[in-house]
Write a protein that holds these residues in place. Sequence first.
Motif, PDB file in Angstrom:
ATOM      1  N   SER A   1       0.724  -1.218   0.161  1.00 24.40           N
ATOM      2  CA  SER A   1       0.202  -0.183  -0.571  1.00 24.40           C
ATOM      3  C   SER A   1       1.223   1.508  -0.431  1.00 24.40           C
ATOM      4  O   SER A   1       0.745   2.214  -0.518  1.00 24.40           O
ATOM      5  CB  SER A   1      -0.993   0.091   1.333  1.00 24.40           C
TER       6      SER A   1
ATOM      7  N   SER B   1      -4.612   4.408  -6.145  1.00 21.99           N
ATOM      8  CA  SER B   1      -5.824   5.451  -7.299  1.00 21.99           C
ATOM      9  C   SER B   1      -5.740   4.672  -8.755  1.00 21.99           C
ATOM     10  O   SER B   1      -6.794   4.337  -9.442  1.00 21.99           O
ATOM     11  CB  SER B   1      -5.736   6.373  -7.299  1.00 21.99           C
TER      12      SER B   1
ATOM     13  N   GLY C   1     -10.534   4.739  -3.496  1.00 20.64           N
ATOM     14  CA  GLY C   1     -11.175   5.496  -2.990  1.00 20.64           C
ATOM     15  C   GLY C   1      -9.917   5.930  -2.221  1.00 20.64           C
ATOM     16  O   GLY C   1      -9.441   5.116  -1.202  1.00 20.64           O
ATOM     17  N   THR C   2     -10.013   6.870  -1.653  1.00 14.37           N
ATOM     18  CA  THR C   2      -9.502   7.944  -0.225  1.00 14.37           C
ATOM     19  C   THR C   2     -10.217   7.304   0.705  1.00 14.37           C
ATOM     20  O   THR C   2     -11.121   6.621   1.209  1.00 14.37           O
ATOM     21  CB  THR C   2      -9.680   9.161  -0.649  1.00 14.37           C
ATOM     22  N   GLY C   3      -8.653   6.883   0.723  1.00 11.22           N
ATOM     23  CA  GLY C   3      -8.383   5.662   2.809  1.00 11.22           C
ATOM     24  C   GLY C   3      -9.626   4.305   2.724  1.00 11.22           C
ATOM     25  O   GLY C   3      -9.474   3.972   3.860  1.00 11.22           O
TER      26      GLY C   3
ATOM     27  N   HIS D   1      -7.368   0.043   1.227  1.00 14.88           N
ATOM     28  CA  HIS D   1      -5.754  -0.614   1.912  1.00 14.88           C
ATOM     29  C   HIS D   1      -6.551  -1.100   0.840  1.00 14.88           C
ATOM     30  O   HIS D   1      -7.134  -1.584   0.725  1.00 14.88           O
ATOM     31  CB  HIS D   1      -5.688  -0.065   3.085  1.00 14.88           C
TER      32      HIS D   1
END
Length: 512
Positions: A166, A172, A177-179, A181
């Motif tokens: 990660s 991306s 998406g954001t957050g 993992h």
Amino acid sequence: IALFTLIICKHYYFSCLATAMCVKGSNLWEVPVGPFPPSANMSSRLLWEPQCQTHLHHLQDKARVAVTMPPLLNGHWVSSRCEVRPGPEFLTRSYTFYPRPTLLFKALQHYYSDSDCKIPAYSLLIQGKLRLYQASWITRGATEAEHTLHKVTMMIHNQRSAHRLSVHMLLSCLGLGTGVHLVPHHLYELFNVKTEKDCLGALHFSMMELELLRMETLYHLRGRPSKELFLGDVHTDWDQRVHYRPLGYQEPLQNTMNHIHPCPVCALVYRSSVQHPPILPPSWSIPLKLEGRWVSQRCEARPAVLFLTRLFIFSEDQHRWEGTYNHYSDPMCRHRTFTLVASGHFTQIKPSAKIRGATDLVFKVTHTKVTVFERTLVQMLNSSEEGSCGLVGGWELGMEQDVTWTAGCSVLGILLPHKEYELFKTEKDHKGCPLLFTGERPTDGSSPDRPEKRPTSFQSPMVQCSAGTPVLPHYSPHRDMTRGDNSASAQASVFTFLLMSLLNLWIWYMLV
């Protein structure tokens, strides 16, 4: 003494033969000040030399190895041990090639966190197409090819590896998406030619190994023939490996229908999948004991378009070593071009911090002798600059020259004295025979002459051909400067060896 030794070996012949077929210093830099004991006992040479030399001659047996060009790739090919790539990276490979004309392939690569391949990190499933071209003009005996990737997917096998990946991967690109993992046991698509998706950069991933191939069939005294597939080597510099077109080979893959026996790792890798990587049994690593003589198991290829065999002799008590490098112009090691005999001192530094079971060493090369078997090379050396490579005008076919007194041989790239930072490891093979792994040479042809250039992977392993305490000659830097002395000593050595060999045969005949 010679007669007694031969009688003893006669009664324990099979024990001696088993040892022969299995072919085995202190704090900071220590250079012994005393010379080696004189090599006066010829019987010790009679016991080990045929064993090691016979093994080398066996590699050149035309009836033993057959090469198929172009290679017949159809079928399943697997690793026979935990493989080590520069970095280091630890992996096993399982490649399947489907029938022509399309020659599609499916490759499984399982990566591990440890050098025994017991802790899986992640697996890659690679699908694509391969197109074979002509025989290589650069690496003799190989076939050139071109590969096309279709799809690459990845599955992570534990949380620690998920966290590490990660950090390095562009999430991306994976559509996360954001957050969000990476998580274990989930299939991620890293590459798709149809959607033009490519997230492989962070892994330094490359399948350029498929662009140089060689297939060999080995015929054994007992049992069925085995087939091995050599794929192109991986560049020792990570920044170069993605675009590097191979010139040498990795350790061969075994054909699942015709493989060496026994091969417990072959079966485990064959049954693996991207969801279920193979967990290999405990390695047969053994403490590093270099004492004795070690020899190549096959004709070895180098990225610098060289073919060679190696014979190493170590004396641990005196931290002395000697290496005989026979160089050839062909991939079967039958046409010798020159032989290099190097010697010097070595010391063990500490256990490797990067590869468990391996040891960091430092070698110093102080003496070198060269014998040339190619007329063009003889002419080149005789026309070299005075004092740059032995006695100019004194080079002859098959005549050994000591180049120590000229600080090496600039024409052949030999510089004396010379220090190298090495990585060694010993383990046993499936028959219980000791194997010696030495550090892989830099792909760019340079020397590991600094600590930061110490290898992180290995060359093809050598097998121990004699475990006895060696008796190495003591070299003088001005020895063998003239042809007359060299020729006389060579003739005397050959005569003595032939005489002792005849005596050896007569004694065996009488005892039988």
